[in-house]
Scaffold this active site. Structure first.
Site, PDB file in Angstrom:
ATOM      1  N   HIS A  29       0.835  -1.210   0.000  1.00  0.00           N
ATOM      2  CA  HIS A  29       0.000   0.000   0.000  1.00  0.00           C
ATOM      3  C   HIS A  29       0.867   1.256   0.000  1.00  0.00           C
ATOM      4  CE1 HIS A  29      -3.742   2.242   1.318  1.00  0.00           C
ATOM      5  NE2 HIS A  29      -2.779   3.120   1.587  1.00  0.00           N
ATOM      6  N   GLU A  30       1.794   1.335   0.930  1.00  0.00           N
ATOM      7  CA  GLU A  30       2.635   2.533   1.031  1.00  0.00           C
ATOM      8  C   GLU A  30       3.650   2.614  -0.109  1.00  0.00           C
ATOM      9  OE1 GLU A  30       1.749   4.814   2.957  1.00  0.00           O
ATOM     10  OE2 GLU A  30       0.301   3.603   4.062  1.00  0.00           O
ATOM     11  N   HIS A  33       1.929   4.238  -3.065  1.00  0.00           N
ATOM     12  CA  HIS A  33       1.900   5.700  -2.930  1.00  0.00           C
ATOM     13  C   HIS A  33       3.262   6.298  -3.294  1.00  0.00           C
ATOM     14  CE1 HIS A  33      -2.058   6.002  -1.254  1.00  0.00           C
ATOM     15  NE2 HIS A  33      -1.766   5.478  -0.074  1.00  0.00           N
TER      16      HIS A  33
END
Length: 238
Positions: A29-30, A33
């Protein structure tokens, strides 16, 4: 042990499977980003060492503990400077959206893995202990990642859904949102920690996890062939 279990959202014996799931879910997820921001021209996350698949750079201790206690959690937020994007709003929306979408992708791949295991009968060739471990891990890979996908799209700070709405809103609305962001955080905490509010907000939202899982199951059966989803009734039982 019983007292500890009462404090936890998930069964304590499933702790290893949950931790593996969280490491994968939060890291990807990170990373999504950070990598997308880097490709769009913002090196802030790259300079902070966040464009990496090393979980140690992304996991947040409190956020990881809370997902065991409250059923939700977070990783370390990725620093993003939207002013460095050529199209700040459009690219900002994409950077915000790829995080939750990465969790949905993990869930989709996990459901596909369930399909393949069922279709090929590979689990029948191993011991019951291995079967149980694989089933538990994939169950949590599916459920937690779908929940994180839904959770992160809630339009309240500091979640990705808020950033997406902020980038879509007109300038005057964005200014008002920034001025009242602290109230959004307060509302978010009330919803999370007050059971009566959670029952009419988060719980119905999290209830969307089953239709999402069913949709992927039906899609795979439509594209390939019908299959008996054995061993996964806890999550995908209709």
């Amino acid at each position: 042990m019983d007292f500890l279990q009462k404090l936890l959202w998930y069964p304590i014996e499933d702790f290893p499977f949950i931790m593996i799931t969280l490491v994968v879910a939060f890291t990807l997820h990170e990373f999504a980003h950070a990598y997308s921001a880097y490709k769009f021209g913002d090196h802030t996350a790259y300079n902070a060492g966040r464009v990496t698949l090393n979980p140690a750079m992304h996991l947040d201790v409190l956020g990881t503990i809370l997902i065991m206690i409250a059923g939700f959690g977070w990783a370390r937020p990725v620093p993003v400077n939207r002013g460095r994007f050529k199209s700040p709003r459009l690219m900002g929306i994409i950077v915000s959206a790829v995080g939750p979408l990465s969790n949905l992708l993990i869930a989709a791949v996990s459901i596909l893995a369930v399909y393949v295991l069922n279709e090929t009968g590979l689990l029948h060739a191993v011991s019951y202990g291995v079967q149980s471990a694989v089933i538990h891990l994939l169950n949590y890979m599916i459920l937690i990642n779908v929940l994180l996908f839904i959770f992160n799209l809630i339009p309240l700070p500091p979640l990705d859904g808020y950033r997406i709405i902020e980038d879509l809103a007109p300038q005057r609305v964005r200014i008002k949102m920034d001025q009242n962001a602290h109230w959004g955080m307060f509302i978010f905490l009330l919803i999370v920690f007050i059971p009566s509010l959670r029952e009419v907000t988060l719980d119905p939202l999290f209830g969307l996890s089953r239709p999402i899982i069913y949709w992927f199951q039906d899609l795979y059966e439509l594209v390939f062939s019908p299959v008996d989803w054995f061993g996964f009734q806890r999550i995908v039982d209709r």
